[in-house]
Design a protein around this motif. Sequence first.
Motif, mmCIF file in Angstrom:
data_model
loop_
_atom_site.group_PDB
_atom_site.id
_atom_site.type_symbol
_atom_site.label_atom_id
_atom_site.label_comp_id
_atom_site.label_asym_id
_atom_site.label_seq_id
_atom_site.Cartn_x
_atom_site.Cartn_y
_atom_site.Cartn_z
ATOM 1 N N THR A 122 0.836 -1.210 0.000
ATOM 2 C CA THR A 122 0.000 0.000 0.000
ATOM 3 C C THR A 122 0.868 1.256 0.000
ATOM 4 O O THR A 122 0.604 2.215 -0.731
ATOM 5 N N SER A 123 1.928 1.261 0.819
ATOM 6 C CA SER A 123 2.835 2.416 0.858
ATOM 7 C C SER A 123 3.533 2.605 -0.476
ATOM 8 O O SER A 123 3.723 3.734 -0.947
ATOM 9 N N PHE A 124 3.923 1.510 -1.098
ATOM 10 C CA PHE A 124 4.585 1.555 -2.406
ATOM 11 C C PHE A 124 3.657 2.217 -3.425
ATOM 12 O O PHE A 124 4.040 3.170 -4.131
ATOM 13 N N LEU A 125 2.442 1.707 -3.513
ATOM 14 C CA LEU A 125 1.480 2.265 -4.472
ATOM 15 C C LEU A 125 1.141 3.714 -4.130
ATOM 16 O O LEU A 125 0.975 4.554 -5.025
ATOM 17 N N GLN A 126 1.044 4.006 -2.836
ATOM 18 C CA GLN A 126 0.731 5.373 -2.411
ATOM 19 C C GLN A 126 1.822 6.335 -2.864
ATOM 20 O O GLN A 126 1.535 7.444 -3.339
ATOM 21 N N ALA A 127 3.075 5.907 -2.740
ATOM 22 C CA ALA A 127 4.187 6.774 -3.142
ATOM 23 C C ALA A 127 4.211 7.004 -4.641
ATOM 24 O O ALA A 127 4.578 8.081 -5.113
ATOM 25 N N LYS A 128 3.816 5.995 -5.412
ATOM 26 C CA LYS A 128 3.894 6.101 -6.868
ATOM 27 C C LYS A 128 2.633 6.687 -7.497
ATOM 28 O O LYS A 128 2.706 7.396 -8.502
ATOM 29 N N LEU A 129 1.463 6.392 -6.894
ATOM 30 C CA LEU A 129 0.194 6.769 -7.532
ATOM 31 C C LEU A 129 -0.736 7.553 -6.621
ATOM 32 O O LEU A 129 -1.841 7.913 -7.042
ATOM 33 N N GLY A 130 -0.317 7.819 -5.395
ATOM 34 C CA GLY A 130 -1.222 8.411 -4.416
ATOM 35 C C GLY A 130 -1.746 9.778 -4.785
ATOM 36 O O GLY A 130 -2.792 10.197 -4.281
ATOM 37 N N ASP A 131 -1.038 10.502 -5.649
ATOM 38 C CA ASP A 131 -1.492 11.850 -5.994
ATOM 39 C C ASP A 131 -2.610 11.843 -7.021
ATOM 40 O O ASP A 131 -3.232 12.870 -7.270
ATOM 41 N N VAL A 132 -2.877 10.687 -7.647
ATOM 42 C CA VAL A 132 -3.899 10.652 -8.700
ATOM 43 C C VAL A 132 -4.976 9.602 -8.452
ATOM 44 O O VAL A 132 -5.967 9.556 -9.180
ATOM 45 N N VAL A 133 -4.801 8.763 -7.439
ATOM 46 C CA VAL A 133 -5.745 7.666 -7.193
ATOM 47 C C VAL A 133 -6.176 7.711 -5.738
ATOM 48 O O VAL A 133 -5.375 8.007 -4.846
ATOM 49 N N GLU A 134 -7.447 7.404 -5.483
ATOM 50 C CA GLU A 134 -7.967 7.417 -4.126
ATOM 51 C C GLU A 134 -7.332 6.321 -3.280
ATOM 52 O O GLU A 134 -6.994 5.242 -3.783
#
Length: 717
Positions: free
Chosen positions: A436-448
């Motif tokens: 979750t942290s990995f995805l948040q760092a890479k995509l968190g600015d555009v995905v809920e």
Amino acid sequence: MTQNFPSLPGFSAAKSHLLEHAQTVSDLFERISHVDDDVPGWPEPEGIPDDAPLLGPPAPAPLNGAHCLQALAILQLAKTFEDRALTAMMRDGRPVCLTLPDHDMGEIVETAAQALYPEAFAVGRSGKIWRAPEAATSGKTIIALAEVKLRSFLHEGHSVLMLTSSEQTASSQVQDLVGHDLNLAPISHEMILGVLTLTHTPTSPGVTDALVETLPTSTKLCRLTTLKLIMAFQADTAVEVAQRLSRFAAAAPQKAGPKLSDVFGQEEAVAAFMQLQEDLNSWQAGEVSWEEVTSSLLLYGLPGTGKTLLPTAFTNSAGLPLIKTSYADCQKAGHQGDMLRALDMAVNEAINSAPSVLFIDEIDAFYARSSEVHNSRYMIGVVTGLLTQIDRVNATAGVVLVGATNHLTIVDEAVVRAGRFDRHIAIAPLNLAAITSFLQAKLGDVVEARELRHIAARMIGATGAEIDDFIRKTRTLAREVKSNISDRILRRAADLYLPCPDTPLLRRIAAHEAGHLLVGHLLKMPRATLARVTSKGGAVLRDQRIMQTDKKLNDDIAMLLAGRAAEQLLCNSISNGAGCGIDSDLAKATRLALQAETQFGFAENIMLWHDIPHPPRPFDIPHDLASRATERLKAAEAKATTLLSDNQPALMKIADTLFEAREIEGRALDLLLEAATNMDAVKEPVFEGKDAPTTNEAPFSVQYPRDLQAHLILRKA
């Protein structure tokens, strides 16, 4: 900031050296007339207020940067040898070896040593200086010719100061002669400021504070090459020197790519590398010796978990060169001699680039010398060569050694022992929080965040490489449809590129892992720290035993075979999941059973040790040994089956919860095991409606207790 530079060790010698080599006495006098006199015959300076501003521009004659660096080297030598200790060291009779930052520093330090210790190197005295030849151009002939001069010094009874660096080399015979082995003291801010007071426009205390703020850190100063230091000192003013030093330090190429901050879910490994980075900085600043630094790490774990990423991220964060090699890289060079030569070249590059990182991948491919593998005599020579190179690296200050292996158990014990690889770190697949942290760092600015958690749940057990691959495919999909990444694009990418949940398979895997968990808990084995169910398989992570007894070993085998037993109990069949590969449950249980009979002295009528190849091959196992080991395995599986049958409600509770959660760890796992083993007996199913559901209706259309829901679906698998 008040500095008493005349009290700096070697300051008087540096001042005298600069006076002797000044282009004009008046020019140097203009520059250093403000410095307190500590040179015999030097005229008394006129007093200058502490708040005096910068004086006018210096004399037009350009400064000689090499002379400035020689003055700096005098201060470094004085710090290294505590001013006059070198002479006493050289009187011992054995050569004193001084390691320098780079090859170009040799001539600078030779001049500085003669200026600082004139009585030791005066004509007719016994002291001599010898510089090792440059490694890049040194063959055996060049080394031999260079050492002829050294040998002649020693034959004539001279005491010798040997100057060497990572770019220079000497034969092992010469290295054995060394009586004192030291590193040149690193450059400090105080040394830089001390030289500037002698060579550049005098400054007030306020300007000195500004210089300190402008100068790069001591760690970055130590990384500057000799040429860059010379070029910096050629600036006209002290402020410009500090600015050049800062610019040169900042101009060091910043590596693109991941940093340690970009590594997720490997807390132990990241913490170890961050500590290593701090220790490396302290070593470069002269605050700790290299012997105090844990500089060798061995990373082990499944392919794709980040064993290659970590040393890359470390070198990017620390600004160090990374030299990579592996068994395959060495093997493609040719047969044994060529292979060992390729390994030697990689080690030489790391040593010559120090401070640096040498990364040796596929350590397990070298095999263990005790293994009876094909061409084992050949491999003994290869592994022995590897050990020699590892020892060279560990004996070289400034070289960090990182190894990686998929199979720690088959690596030669001499390779992985303390002193060669001091710290072993497991690199496991990422858990749910890390993904979750990995995805948040890479995509968190555009995905809920909710969507990210949903995707992360589908990727439990994925490696960092697999997550990166999914993110790349998601970005590619967004470009193909000419859209920005959004929740919709992410869901579509997940449907295209992530495996669809296979409910019967996941139920079977949950049952399998529940068997391991329950039997381990009932037998009071070391605590399980994580349990995971994925479409690629499951896993239970558990603390390891330090010592085995016959009973504990049989319990371990029962726990390893409990996955098979749970599948048979809840699914009426077993799968191949317990026996895939040398790290599978059945492989581990087989090795334990064989060790009990052949190595641990647990056999009833035989007390004879002999080795077992790993993985064991059927044609290498005598029939009677295979029979005894099989009996032990069958007894352990029967024990596991009995325990699971007697605690079937608990087994179903654990399997159901694990299927729903996909991953459980830490305290939550402890609570699940306690609750499951203390639960009441399973209740009869209660139907909501007139009749029982038909076999065509969807699962859970009948409202069974949750424990029975898992059981029903598992039996359909």
